[in-house]
Write a protein that holds these residues in place. Structure first.
Motif, PDB file in Angstrom:
ATOM      1  N   MET A   1       0.850  -1.192   0.000  1.00  0.00           N
ATOM      2  CA  MET A   1       0.000   0.000   0.000  1.00  0.00           C
ATOM      3  C   MET A   1       0.881   1.235   0.000  1.00  0.00           C
ATOM      4  SD  MET A   1      -1.344   2.710   1.795  1.00  0.00           S
ATOM      5  CE  MET A   1      -0.754   2.343   3.434  1.00  0.00           C
ATOM      6  N   ALA A   2       0.707   2.087  -0.980  1.00  0.00           N
ATOM      7  CA  ALA A   2       1.457   3.343  -1.071  1.00  0.00           C
ATOM      8  C   ALA A   2       0.507   4.512  -0.879  1.00  0.00           C
ATOM      9  CB  ALA A   2       2.159   3.449  -2.420  1.00  0.00           C
ATOM     10  N   VAL A   3       1.072   5.657  -0.538  1.00  0.00           N
ATOM     11  CA  VAL A   3       0.306   6.893  -0.374  1.00  0.00           C
ATOM     12  C   VAL A   3       0.807   7.888  -1.403  1.00  0.00           C
ATOM     13  CG1 VAL A   3      -0.279   8.789   1.169  1.00  0.00           C
ATOM     14  CG2 VAL A   3      -0.050   6.475   2.087  1.00  0.00           C
ATOM     15  N   TRP A   4      -0.100   8.392  -2.234  1.00  0.00           N
ATOM     16  CA  TRP A   4       0.267   9.304  -3.317  1.00  0.00           C
ATOM     17  C   TRP A   4      -0.396  10.666  -3.114  1.00  0.00           C
ATOM     18  CZ3 TRP A   4       3.858   7.604  -6.720  1.00  0.00           C
ATOM     19  CH2 TRP A   4       4.053   6.225  -6.809  1.00  0.00           C
ATOM     20  N   LEU A   5       0.409  11.700  -3.198  1.00  0.00           N
ATOM     21  CA  LEU A   5      -0.099  13.065  -3.204  1.00  0.00           C
ATOM     22  C   LEU A   5      -0.442  13.445  -4.638  1.00  0.00           C
ATOM     23  CD1 LEU A   5      -0.441  15.916  -1.786  1.00  0.00           C
ATOM     24  CD2 LEU A   5       1.914  16.352  -2.547  1.00  0.00           C
ATOM     25  N   ILE A   6      -1.642  13.944  -4.865  1.00  0.00           N
ATOM     26  CA  ILE A   6      -2.059  14.404  -6.194  1.00  0.00           C
ATOM     27  C   ILE A   6      -2.768  15.742  -6.035  1.00  0.00           C
ATOM     28  CG2 ILE A   6      -3.517  13.945  -8.204  1.00  0.00           C
ATOM     29  CD1 ILE A   6      -3.046  11.035  -7.885  1.00  0.00           C
ATOM     30  N   ARG A   7      -2.384  16.706  -6.848  1.00  0.00           N
ATOM     31  CA  ARG A   7      -3.006  18.024  -6.801  1.00  0.00           C
ATOM     32  C   ARG A   7      -3.969  18.201  -7.974  1.00  0.00           C
ATOM     33  NH1 ARG A   7      -0.819  20.542  -2.773  1.00  0.00           N
ATOM     34  NH2 ARG A   7       1.330  20.114  -2.169  1.00  0.00           N
ATOM     35  N   ALA A   8      -5.042  18.920  -7.731  1.00  0.00           N
ATOM     36  CA  ALA A   8      -6.064  19.148  -8.753  1.00  0.00           C
ATOM     37  C   ALA A   8      -5.868  20.519  -9.381  1.00  0.00           C
ATOM     38  CB  ALA A   8      -7.452  19.027  -8.133  1.00  0.00           C
ATOM     39  N   GLY A   9      -4.720  20.707 -10.028  1.00  0.00           N
ATOM     40  CA  GLY A   9      -4.393  22.006 -10.608  1.00  0.00           C
ATOM     41  C   GLY A   9      -3.606  22.844  -9.624  1.00  0.00           C
ATOM     42  N   SER A  10      -2.853  23.818 -10.140  1.00  0.00           N
ATOM     43  CA  SER A  10      -1.972  24.619  -9.297  1.00  0.00           C
ATOM     44  C   SER A  10      -2.721  25.422  -8.252  1.00  0.00           C
ATOM     45  CB  SER A  10      -1.130  25.560 -10.173  1.00  0.00           C
ATOM     46  OG  SER A  10      -1.975  26.402 -10.936  1.00  0.00           O
ATOM     47  N   SER A  11      -3.962  25.803  -8.545  1.00  0.00           N
ATOM     48  CA  SER A  11      -4.759  26.564  -7.583  1.00  0.00           C
ATOM     49  C   SER A  11      -6.016  25.803  -7.163  1.00  0.00           C
ATOM     50  CB  SER A  11      -5.139  27.925  -8.187  1.00  0.00           C
ATOM     51  OG  SER A  11      -5.870  27.756  -9.393  1.00  0.00           O
ATOM     52  N   GLY A  12      -6.040  24.501  -7.409  1.00  0.00           N
ATOM     53  CA  GLY A  12      -7.198  23.693  -7.043  1.00  0.00           C
ATOM     54  C   GLY A  12      -8.379  23.852  -7.970  1.00  0.00           C
TER      55      GLY A  12
ATOM     56  N   ASN B   1      -0.980   1.518  -7.770  1.00  0.00           N
ATOM     57  CA  ASN B   1      -1.690   0.240  -7.774  1.00  0.00           C
ATOM     58  C   ASN B   1      -3.087   0.392  -7.195  1.00  0.00           C
ATOM     59  OD1 ASN B   1       0.476  -1.572  -8.719  1.00  0.00           O
ATOM     60  ND2 ASN B   1       1.486  -1.007  -6.796  1.00  0.00           N
ATOM     61  N   VAL B   2      -3.982  -0.500  -7.616  1.00  0.00           N
ATOM     62  CA  VAL B   2      -5.310  -0.551  -7.005  1.00  0.00           C
ATOM     63  C   VAL B   2      -5.146  -0.793  -5.509  1.00  0.00           C
ATOM     64  CG1 VAL B   2      -7.476  -1.839  -6.894  1.00  0.00           C
ATOM     65  CG2 VAL B   2      -6.430  -1.346  -9.113  1.00  0.00           C
ATOM     66  N   GLY B   3      -5.846   0.012  -4.706  1.00  0.00           N
ATOM     67  CA  GLY B   3      -5.725  -0.089  -3.254  1.00  0.00           C
ATOM     68  C   GLY B   3      -4.811   0.945  -2.638  1.00  0.00           C
ATOM     69  N   ASP B   4      -3.990   1.599  -3.452  1.00  0.00           N
ATOM     70  CA  ASP B   4      -3.140   2.675  -2.931  1.00  0.00           C
ATOM     71  C   ASP B   4      -4.001   3.852  -2.498  1.00  0.00           C
ATOM     72  OD1 ASP B   4      -0.894   1.201  -3.407  1.00  0.00           O
ATOM     73  OD2 ASP B   4      -0.165   2.418  -5.088  1.00  0.00           O
ATOM     74  N   TYR B   5      -3.489   4.591  -1.506  1.00  0.00           N
ATOM     75  CA  TYR B   5      -4.175   5.793  -1.046  1.00  0.00           C
ATOM     76  C   TYR B   5      -3.859   6.981  -1.952  1.00  0.00           C
ATOM     77  CZ  TYR B   5      -5.539   3.888   3.512  1.00  0.00           C
ATOM     78  OH  TYR B   5      -6.116   3.166   4.513  1.00  0.00           O
ATOM     79  N   VAL B   6      -4.840   7.868  -2.088  1.00  0.00           N
ATOM     80  CA  VAL B   6      -4.652   9.151  -2.754  1.00  0.00           C
ATOM     81  C   VAL B   6      -4.940  10.253  -1.745  1.00  0.00           C
ATOM     82  CG1 VAL B   6      -5.521  10.731  -4.521  1.00  0.00           C
ATOM     83  CG2 VAL B   6      -5.216   8.310  -5.056  1.00  0.00           C
ATOM     84  N   ILE B   7      -4.029  11.196  -1.644  1.00  0.00           N
ATOM     85  CA  ILE B   7      -4.179  12.359  -0.767  1.00  0.00           C
ATOM     86  C   ILE B   7      -4.343  13.593  -1.646  1.00  0.00           C
ATOM     87  CG2 ILE B   7      -3.048  13.820   0.954  1.00  0.00           C
ATOM     88  CD1 ILE B   7      -3.830  11.118   2.072  1.00  0.00           C
ATOM     89  N   LEU B   8      -5.467  14.293  -1.496  1.00  0.00           N
ATOM     90  CA  LEU B   8      -5.733  15.498  -2.281  1.00  0.00           C
ATOM     91  C   LEU B   8      -5.989  16.662  -1.321  1.00  0.00           C
ATOM     92  CD1 LEU B   8      -6.327  16.987  -4.944  1.00  0.00           C
ATOM     93  CD2 LEU B   8      -8.682  16.162  -4.804  1.00  0.00           C
TER      94      LEU B   8
END
Length: 346
Positions: free
Chosen positions: A1-12, A75-82
């Motif tokens: 299980m991995a944790v990934w940071l993903i941003r939704a555009g430079s200003s959200g 991978n399927v099951g990895d965390y996404v942090i937004l």
């Protein structure tokens, strides 16, 4: 299980699209290449060199370090942090699909993964500062590993996403790991770091009803005449404000201030709307330091000219805009200094 940071555009700017569609997207313009067809990072670099001819090599290598994991390492099951740009909350989800590509777009939404988001986001205050620093990385996409982030986030989920305890942070095995090649979380955005420090100071010095005092000072700095309810039962409002001399003006405002970290729901906001007639007001402001539940702002769009919803960011915007006009006693409690720096372009 991995944790990934993903941003939704430079200003959200794509935040609601990500959340409402239960997806995370790559948001690089004109990138119509199916990344699954590429076998080596060097092939992706060659594609980017042809697409972004004016970009420097270092920037393109930086792009590769973000784009490649999205297609080949998540991978399927990895965390996404937004991290939300509009509220003091963190959206948390789990990836539930492989990499998807649609050349029809629209631009830039050619690449995505399906995500199961939690029903409600998690208040930022539930995460310890070292995790928040990692969430403040410059990168649009990166893996978060420092300070044993993955095990700690698993522990938070098991505990119902309550605030981390000291025992969780210093539990055996929670030691620094060697960074993955795609983990750039050490490169913290200094602007976001300063933002977090200001938030911490406000939470320390303006707890509870004292946040109402700060809001009142901001209104008076803008020329409003105000009345603040005493601590305790407020009869439906915390502050009354008017733009006229001695409080006899045409703009009469009811203000409610919630200083806690919990998300405010629609019935709580409706109580303020109901109090407007009681106090003879024609407008109101609801300030929720912890933010609002996902449905509130959408459902109240029809009341735009009667009510303004401020979460933490809107209140901070007011603070930064009117800081110099604040009473000296408030500035002494909250000493801030404007700093200019060279902007770093991704």
């Amino acid at each position: 299980m991995a944790v990934w940071l993903i941003r939704a555009g430079s200003s959200g700017e794509f935040e609601q699209k990500f959340i409402q569609e239960n997806r995370v997207y790559l948001t690089w313009d004109e990138l119509k290449q199916n990344l699954a067809d590429l076998q080596q990072r060097s092939e992706l670099l060659a594609v980017l060199e042809g697409l972004y001819k004016d970009s420097k090599p270092k920037r393109l290598i930086n792009y590769v370090s973000q784009l490649w994991p999205f297609a080949h390492k998540m991978n399927v099951g990895d965390y996404v942090i937004l991290p939300s740009k509009s509220q003091p909350v963190i959206y948390v989800g789990k990836i539930n699909s492989d990499y998807q590509f649609n050349p029809a777009g629209p631009d830039p939404f050619f690449h995505w993964r399906q995500v199961n988001w939690m029903d409600e986001p998690i208040p930022r205050s539930h995460f310890s500062q070292d995790l928040l620093n990692s969430f403040g990385a410059f990168m649009t996409i990166c893996r978060i590993q420092r300070n044993n982030a993955e095990q700690r986030i698993l522990a938070m989920e098991a505990n119902g996403w309550q605030a981390e305890s000291t025992q969780q942070i210093i539990a055996p095995g929670n030691t620094e790991k060697e960074q993955d090649a795609d983990d750039e979380s050490a490169n913290v955005d200094l602007e976001e770091l300063a933002h977090n420090q200001i938030v911490q100071m406000i939470e320390a010095k303006f707890k509870g009803h004292h946040l109402t005092r700060l809001v009142r000072a901001l209104l008076e700095a803008q020329g409003y005449t105000t009345w603040q309810s005493p601590e305790g039962s407020d009869g439906g409002v915390d502050i009354l404000a008017s733009d006229g001399p001695m409080g006899f003006g045409h703009q009469n405002i009811c203000i409610e201030v919630k200083s806690g970290s919990e998300l405010v729901d629609r019935p709580t906001v409706d109580k303020l709307l109901g109090a407007m007639s009681k106090f003879g007001a024609n407008q109101c402001i609801f300030i929720a330091w912890g933010g609002f539940r996902r449905n509130v702002q959408k459902e109240l769009a029809g009341s735009f000219f009667r009510i303004k919803l401020w979460s933490q960011q809107e209140l901070l915007d007011q603070l930064f805009t009117h800081y110099e006009k604040l009473d000296e006693s408030i500035k002494a409690e909250l000493p801030l200094k404007r700093v200019w720096m060279v902007a770093t372009v991704e």
